[in-house]
Design a protein around this motif. Sequence first.
Motif: not given
Length: 455
Positions: A345-351
């Motif tokens: 989720x962290x990687x997706x929201x960062x993107x």
Amino acid sequence: MYEPYPVPDLARDHKKFRYSSLWNFAKQDLKLLFFFLLIGGLVGYGMGYLASCLLAAFAFFLFLQLRSLYLVNEWISNRPYDVPPNLNGIWGALLFNVYRSQRQERVVQADMVGLIDRAQSSLVALAEAVVLTDELNQIEWANPAAEKLLGIQYLDRGRNLLSILRQPRFIEYFNDIDKSPDGIKIKSSINDEHYVQIKLTPFGSDSHLLVAYDVTRMQNLEQMRKDFVDNISHELRTPLTVLSGYVETFIDQEDINPRWKRAFEQMQSQTRRMNALVNDLLLLSRLENDKQIAKNQIIDMPSLMNQLFDDAQAYNVDYGHTLNLNIDSHYDLIGSDMEIASAFSNLITNAIKYTPRGGIISIGWYDDQDHGYFMVEDNGIGIDPKHLPRLTERFYRVDSARSRQSGGTGLGLAIVKHVLMQHGAHLEVDSIENKGSTFKAVFPKQHLYCVDHAD
């Protein structure tokens, strides 16, 4: 130049010998043979026995050559370090070459012995432990610090290293050095209150160099920092909860002054940001202290990916990106579903946050039989390559102003790194400024579960 012992005449004329061909020395023997044949011929001609005298002269010359050969062999076999016989011709050249090679070898040996003595003295003086093991993992040499840090004594030479350092973590590291390229930290076998950092370096044919040093002070400071962050984070949760409750209460009032409402909305935004920071700090602290839940859950990846995609669609409402989901693997993951979901989720929201409006973001899960890959690809602002090595450091921001504006805590990628480490995985990042980034979590095969073969 000082000579340790007398040098034959031939050996003294270095320059003449060095630049003369072998033919020059062979001519000395030929001249001697010609001289003997000439004398024998004259004597034989006068006595009427020409052939016999010539044969006798040649035999005498051959005798001298055999004598020279005997002297050379006797010197090489029995007195190689004494002064060589003083011979002329080819045998003299041979002796000089052997003599010079011996002298050069002795000089090199003396230099090597001196160098080894200096190196050994330096290793003995080190505060770090240094241990050498052979192909059978037996201890060949250890400096005095090895006894203080690891309990390896002088009498332990010849013993198997693993019979002395029996900690399961060290044995696991010893059997798979590549898994921990920076070494491992273990408790000292001498004092449980001390910690030792150990690094193994293979060399030669299955031999190893072990270097260990005391990291107790750094360990204590790190533990103090973790305890401080953990305690402060816990203490902040209660006042933040109270503040959030009062702020929401005031915002919900219908007759509130618009100016005050705007101020309360800003307060609410900041308390939410602080609350997210506290939650991230607590999660990171738990991951670092190994207070994790079991990592043996079978995570239904299609279900998780669809859930993450739905959450991303909801988060994407204010950004207007095009989101794509690709699932091309029959493998599930073995691990902690809560931690894996948090990391992904962290990687997706960062993107989503760091891609300008209207971008394209692809989320994928696939495998190549040996590894499983979770990927997030965007066409956003990208990252300068100089920042890539530090991306997973806590509170590290490529652009502080942009991070604050987007509400980031600076801990997201640090959490991702620790979650992946707990699952034996690692993060790979490819990025080009103003073109986009690709974040890829790579999982080893032992953390994959084949759905096709499930019972």
